[in-house]
Design an enzyme around this catalytic site. Structure first.
Site, PDB file in Angstrom:
ATOM      1  N   GLY A   1      64.447  32.980  14.945  1.00  0.00           N
ATOM      2  CA  GLY A   1      65.676  33.929  14.880  1.00  0.00           C
ATOM      3  C   GLY A   1      65.494  35.233  15.658  1.00  0.00           C
ATOM      4  O   GLY A   1      65.010  35.075  16.829  1.00  0.00           O
ATOM      5  N   SER A   2      66.257  36.010  15.134  1.00  0.00           N
ATOM      6  CA  SER A   2      66.490  37.484  15.643  1.00  0.00           C
ATOM      7  C   SER A   2      65.017  38.235  15.817  1.00  0.00           C
ATOM      8  O   SER A   2      65.042  38.964  16.554  1.00  0.00           O
ATOM      9  CB  SER A   2      67.486  38.184  14.848  1.00  0.00           C
ATOM     10  OG  SER A   2      68.679  37.780  15.073  1.00  0.00           O
ATOM     11  N   THR A   3      64.056  37.742  15.234  1.00  0.00           N
ATOM     12  CA  THR A   3      62.586  38.610  15.451  1.00  0.00           C
ATOM     13  C   THR A   3      62.342  38.136  16.879  1.00  0.00           C
ATOM     14  O   THR A   3      61.283  38.729  17.429  1.00  0.00           O
ATOM     15  CB  THR A   3      61.697  37.764  14.633  1.00  0.00           C
ATOM     16  OG1 THR A   3      61.411  36.342  14.672  1.00  0.00           O
ATOM     17  CG2 THR A   3      61.988  38.153  13.133  1.00  0.00           C
TER      18      THR A   3
END
Length: 645
Positions: free
Chosen positions: A326-328
């Site tokens: 995801g956004s990590t």
């Protein structure tokens, strides 16, 4: 008719010749017997003496003492405990069914145990002792000893068995031992003779399996004199074996215990890395299981319960679980764009809430849009459209190279079972595995940690440690308690101004009011943290589901909800600890994973207990109640501390 003197003389000569021949034959036979007797008594005396001795002297292998395992502070993680057991030798027992029946009635053995012992005796050589029952009480072993005359071939013994005092806390890291199987023997090129001892235990998972040779030690031997029915009369000689090596792990048992309890009730994982050394301070996979069940013989009911649990307790999610980051992952895309000179980081990209690429519409998580975004604000507010744009500029090759540089897609050499490499996708990978060309839409998906990219919590923790230090931090699980200094990891050679922007974006994620993790900020300046939230989609809500009124993640079944992720490090100015957390199907990273990541990081910085003063004032009453409830479940490790490493 009267015989003549000539006939008489001829007869005498014939009889004399025959007598001489018979005498010669008798002499030859007697000589041969005498020579053979002499040879047996003098020349082969030692050999026959040895054969005679072997009829009354048995040589037995003595299993070595398995080496203990400690945490970084000397807390015992795996040790050995006294084990009263009964062994039986088929050669000496005679009627094994009769003896087993007597033994069963004497100490109440289960039918399954009796049948397993019978199978072991028939499968092994008749003179090999087989364990019939173990972990008996003193009363049970005394009854066996008192009834010895009626139990030929049965010997009560006291040995050692593996024990895990922290039970579920270390199951996924330390692993467990179990009896040697045919599969175990097949993996050995030249099996150690001690492995042939029935029910001898070797490592089956975790450190116990991966460092088996060092933990096992070397077997000793014992010569005993037995009587005509095989009863041991006395010990003639004993050569002690070499105990296994004592191992020290980098794990902090107190922090590990806290992390597991903080994850309780979730299907989740958390990894804590010491940034300067790469030491894994905690590797918590929830839910866990009591490793002692496998050592003592887990029942089919309990094993099936573990297998059928939707939260998969037998899987070490920290190193085996592979998830879209995801956004990590957005820090990777940001650095790839900077490295490709496609942006200076200050340039603004307009986010209307979506972007059209090759006829497909890619949405931002904020459907109304973020407006104008630069690199720092795009990270802190997690704007998807900004990274869609950057990924198209730099391309998948740059993103793949930067992900590799930050430690993603790599299988780390750790003494843990089934360490996964994740997936750092590339053009070549898709052509080789999917027989298809890479598309621009694939790049757009990867830019926000979706699509083909997969990571493990361990890899995300390493990525975070590398971002915080600009060094190629490598994880390690074994440590030498006598070591004085650890060589510093090699530099990543990322330009300081690039890292400064990315780190500022992570700082604002947690500490700016518009940041996605602002509610999980730390107000104590010496422990202030930087971080990044992530939410990875598992299933898309279909139009039919929307028409049926399913609009939110909470409306979906648990196993179809998004995964929640959070990575963080602290302190900001002098990073010491990096943390990665994933909550399977937890929903949003800011609500499900970030609070856990904050608590675990504060525990790591404060000897296993988060200080209440590090939380915002408005949250302290709630946090205090949560920590008090949690405190009742935490272990007092003082009694488990054997020696300080």
């Amino acid at each position: 008719m009267k015989r003549t003197d000539r006939d008489k003389e001829q007869s005498r000569r014939v009889i004399t010749r025959r007598a001489l021949g018979l005498g010669a034959l008798q002499l030859a036979v007697t000589g041969t017997l005498l020579w053979r007797l002499r040879d047996m008594q003098l020349e082969q005396a030692d050999a026959f003496r040895l054969l005679a001795e072997e009829n009354r002297i048995n040589l037995r292998l003595l299993p070595p003492t398995r080496g203990p395992i400690h945490d970084r502070n000397g807390v015992l993680l795996a040790g050995n405990e006294q084990n009263y057991r009964v062994v039986m030798t088929r050669d000496d027992a005679g009627d094994i069914d009769l003896v087993l029946d007597r033994l069963q009635r004497l100490i109440g053995l289960e039918d399954e145990m009796v049948e397993r012992a019978r199978e072991d005796m028939l499968r092994n050589r008749p003179f090999v002792p087989v364990t019939v029952a173990e972990r008996l009480s003193w009363e049970e072993i005394s009854r066996v000893a008192a009834n010895a005359p009626a139990l030929p071939g049965v010997t009560p013994e006291m040995g050692l068995s593996r024990a895990y005092p922290l039970m579920a806390d270390m199951a996924h890291v330390v692993g467990y031992v179990g009896p040697v199987s045919d599969r175990d023997l097949a993996r050995e090129e030249s099996p150690d003779p001690v492995l042939m001892i029935p029910r001898f235990q070797i490592g089956k998972s975790g450190v116990e399996r991966e460092v088996e040779a060092r933990l096992r030690g070397k077997a000793g031997s014992q010569r005993v004199e037995v009587n005509s029915v095989g009863r041991v009369m006395r010990e003639l000689d004993r050569i002690e074996g070499e105990p296994g090596e004592t191992l020290h792990l980098t794990i902090d048992a107190r922090l590990q215990n806290y992390a597991l309890e903080r994850l309780a009730g979730q299907s989740a994982a958390a990894v804590v890395i010491d940034i300067p050394t790469g030491d894994i301070l905690a590797s918590a996979s929830a839910p866990s299981y009591d490793a002692n069940m496998f050592v003592r013989g887990i029942s089919r009911t309990n094993y099936n319960a573990l297998l059928e649990n939707d939260f998969r307790p037998l899987v070490n999610k920290c190193v085996q679980g592979m998830y879209p980051p995801g956004s990590t992952f957005k820090m990777v895309t940001a650095l790839a764009a900077l490295d490709a000179a496609e942006t200076d980081g200050r340039e603004r990209v307009y986010c209307p809430g979506h972007m059209d690429v090759s006829g497909n519409r890619f949405h931002c998580w904020k459907r109304s849009g973020h407006g104008q975004m630069d690199l720092v604000s795009a990270l802190s507010e997690s704007c998807d459209v900004y990274f869609y744009e950057m990924s198209q500029r730099c391309g998948i090759d740059r993103i793949n190279a930067m992900a590799e540089r930050l430690g993603l897609g790599e299988r780390y050499d750790l003494p843990m079972t089934s360490v996964a490499s994740g997936l750092n996708p590339s053009r070549e990978w898709k052509t080789r595995t999917r027989d298809a060309a890479w598309r621009i839409g694939d790049t757009v998906n990867v830019s926000i940690g979706q699509g083909y990219v997969l990571t493990t919590p361990l890899q995300l923790a390493i990525m975070t440690a590398r971002l915080a230090s600009n060094r190629a931090v490598l994880p390690r699980l074994l440590r030498d308690p006598l070591e004085r200094a650890i060589p510093q990891a090699a530099s990543l050679d990322l330009r300081p101004e690039w890292l400064e922007m990315v780190r500022r974006g992570m700082v604002q994620t947690v500490n700016d009011r518009r940041g996605t993790a602002y509610s999980s900020r730390v107000v104590e300046p010496t422990m202030a943290m930087a971080g990044k939230t992530g939410t990875s989609q598992v299933f898309r809500i279909t139009q039919a589901e929307r028409d049926a009124g399913i609009r939110r993640q909470e409306d979906l079944p648990w196993n179809r909800r998004n995964h929640a992720l959070f990575v963080n490090y602290a302190p900001i100015d002098n990073p010491r600890v990096a943390v990665a957390v994933i909550v399977e199907h937890g929903g949003g990273g800011s609500t499900a994973a970030a609070p856990i990541g904050r608590d675990i990081l504060l525990a790591a910085l404060n000897e296993g207990r988060p200080p209440l003063g590090a939380y915002p004032t408005s949250q302290r009453n709630r946090i205090n109640a949560e920590q008090e409830a949690l405190k009742d479940r935490l272990r007092d490790l003082g009694s488990f501390r054997v020696s300080r490493a």
